[in-house]
Design a protein around this motif. Structure first.
Motif, PDB file in Angstrom:
ATOM      1  N   ASN A 163      -5.120  -6.342   4.133  1.00 21.37           N
ATOM      2  CA  ASN A 163      -4.273  -5.162   4.300  1.00 21.37           C
ATOM      3  C   ASN A 163      -5.089  -4.052   4.956  1.00 21.37           C
ATOM      4  OD1 ASN A 163      -2.329  -3.211   4.232  1.00 21.37           O
ATOM      5  ND2 ASN A 163      -1.909  -3.374   2.041  1.00 21.37           N
ATOM      6  N   GLY A 178       0.796  -1.219   0.000  1.00 21.07           N
ATOM      7  CA  GLY A 178       0.000   0.000   0.000  1.00 21.07           C
ATOM      8  C   GLY A 178       0.829   1.268   0.000  1.00 21.07           C
ATOM      9  N   GLU A 225      -4.140  -6.805  -3.999  1.00 20.52           N
ATOM     10  CA  GLU A 225      -3.097  -6.187  -4.824  1.00 20.52           C
ATOM     11  C   GLU A 225      -2.019  -7.222  -5.107  1.00 20.52           C
ATOM     12  OE1 GLU A 225      -2.352  -3.780  -7.196  1.00 20.52           O
ATOM     13  OE2 GLU A 225      -3.274  -2.469  -5.702  1.00 20.52           O
ATOM     14  N   GLY A 269      -4.012  -0.563   3.041  1.00 23.02           N
ATOM     15  CA  GLY A 269      -3.980  -0.459   1.586  1.00 23.02           C
ATOM     16  C   GLY A 269      -5.044  -1.338   0.953  1.00 23.02           C
ATOM     17  N   THR A 270      -4.917  -1.525  -0.356  1.00 23.56           N
ATOM     18  CA  THR A 270      -5.900  -2.283  -1.130  1.00 23.56           C
ATOM     19  C   THR A 270      -5.656  -3.777  -0.982  1.00 23.56           C
ATOM     20  OG1 THR A 270      -5.897  -0.482  -2.734  1.00 23.56           O
ATOM     21  CG2 THR A 270      -6.929  -2.526  -3.411  1.00 23.56           C
TER      22      THR A 270
END
Length: 457
Positions: free
Chosen positions: A253, A82, A260, A256-257
């Protein structure tokens, strides 16, 4: 007379405790009950609190701030995390033996040490000499990288107090043990207690920690499920050990995404990041070949162009075989059923093999149309202009094509890679506003898509 110790049977998958052994646990796992000595004093021992001054606050009164991250100088790893390592975060990384977990972490440890300060690499599986040999091969010998071979969590905590590192690596959590517990290293109670200790250290001292975990023979994370809930980020290594490419996928996460993906190539000097994976996966694309077509799949926020190959051959004995590498086998059976019922393609006495080139495992349904067109091409012996045409779309049980999410991203990636035509669901084609030099052919059904691709010039 000495008091007889009481034993309890603990499931190594879910942590369920039973006074007697059971063949199948309540979670459905067979032969997972392991006998451990029950320690009542330890079980009811009050756990240390992370902060003593914390008080309930109103959500609107809390000041929001951006996370302070450490740059690993490995672009693909930063993407999956992220944007970098968040201070005080716990990151769990898993994968099959020999796939490159320790290699990637050692490379990241060296760059972080050169940039930020002391890094402590704790290994319970290798000696200091083995780590030094690998570091020299990878050219990851930092002046601030310290290594130690230790499995006692109390001793490791003392090292952390003395050195005050900026980054900690634990390789692996299954080898650690706490002397207060009587169970063996790798058991549910040991993994849970050691992970809690590491979380307390990381959160209170604001140190990011990388934890390596083993996987079972089915590819799932070994140990109790609480380990995944405890950490902030879960990364999973995928790919074949004999293949060149490795993929790191973020399963969870908090910073973050999720889903990914970072792509790496295994070379003699270690894992090298792949900045343009679509070009790598399409490197061996042959023009005008039967049973092959390019498709696009969205992995996290990144569109990836890959080649799908299909081979249809007559069945010699018994039932027809269905083999899928890189896509879900149940999804393949669904596509074959639609081809038989809605298109009239006779596949009952045909073996069908489908493979995603490069060892990539596709998620989602955007590859349905490409798989169906590749199977039809192989069965009928009709070549596909693979270097100029791609296909995306989901196939429903009625034979209709359903739109996929983020179709605009996929088409822009195809245009960037030089594709001239794209077959996609008609609803998507009517909605998209594409300025790139690529022709869009919208099809409402699988029959229409086949007619568009194989129509005579």
């Amino acid at each position: 007379m000495a008091k007889k110790s009481k034993t309890v049977f603990v499931c190594q998958s879910c942590g369920y405790e039973s006074p007697r052994w059971m063949g199948q646990c309540t979670c459905g796992t067979w032969n997972s009950m392991v006998e451990e000595i029950e320690d009542k004093g330890q079980a009811y021992k009050k756990s240390p609190t992370l902060t003593s001054s914390s008080k309930p606050q109103f959500l609107k009164a809390i000041q929001s701030s951006t996370y302070d991250r450490l740059d690993t100088h490995i672009g693909e790893l930063n993407r999956v995390l992220g944007g970098g390592l968040v201070k005080g975060s716990l990151t769990l990384i898993s994968g099959e033996p020999g796939i490159g977990k320790s290699t990637l972490i050692l490379q990241a440890s060296s760059t972080i040490g050169d940039q930020y300060g002391t890094v402590l690499y704790v290994s319970g599986e290798e000696s200091e000499e083995q780590i030094k040999m690998r570091a020299e091969r990878l050219r990851a010998v930092s002046d601030r990288l310290m290594v130690v071979s230790e499995t006692n969590i109390d001793v490791i905590e003392n090292y952390i107090e003395e050195l005050n590192p900026v980054f900690i690596v634990i390789d692996s959590i299954q080898t650690l043990f706490k002397p207060d517990l009587t169970s063996a290293p790798g058991s549910v109670s040991q993994v849970r207690e050691c992970a809690n200790n590491l979380m307390r250290i990381g959160k209170t001292k604001d140190i990011p920690i990388f934890i390596v975990a083993h996987v079972t023979k089915t590819g799932e994370l070994a140990g109790p499920r609480i380990l995944e809930h405890l950490v902030d980020t879960v990364l999973h290594f995928t790919g074949e050990r004999t293949a060149e490419f490795r993929m790191v996928r973020a399963v969870k996460n908090r910073f973050g995404t999720t889903s990914e993906v970072g792509v790496f190539e295994m070379k003699e000097e270690g894992l090298v990041e792949v900045g343009n994976p679509s070009a790598i996966f399409l490197e061996g694309l042959t023009p005008n070949v039967e049973g092959a077509i390019a498709i696009c799949s969205l992995e996290g926020t990144r569109p990836l162009l890959v080649e799908i190959q299909a081979l249809v051959a007559p069945t010699n004995l018994g039932f027809a075989r269905r083999t899928a590498i890189g896509i879900d086998l149940n999804r393949l059976n669904l596509i074959i059923a639609v081809l038989e019922k809605k298109v009239g393609l006779p596949l009952t006495n045909q073996d069908v093999y489908v493979n995603v080139v490069g060892g990539l495992k596709l998620e989602g349904t955007s590859s349905d149309l490409g798989v169906a067109l590749a199977i039809y091409s192989s069965m009928r012996g009709l070549p596909i202009p693979t270097t100029t045409t791609m296909a995306i779309g989901e196939i429903s049980l009625t034979g209709e094509l359903r739109p996929v999410s983020n179709g605009e991203k996929m088409i822009k990636e195809a245009a960037k890679m030089g594709f001239q035509k794209c077959i996609l669901p008609g609803k998507s084609g009517r909605k998209l506003q594409i300025n790139d030099p690529i022709q869009l052919f919208g099809a409402d059904s699988l029959k229409d898509a086949i007619a568009m691709l194989f129509k005579p010039e």
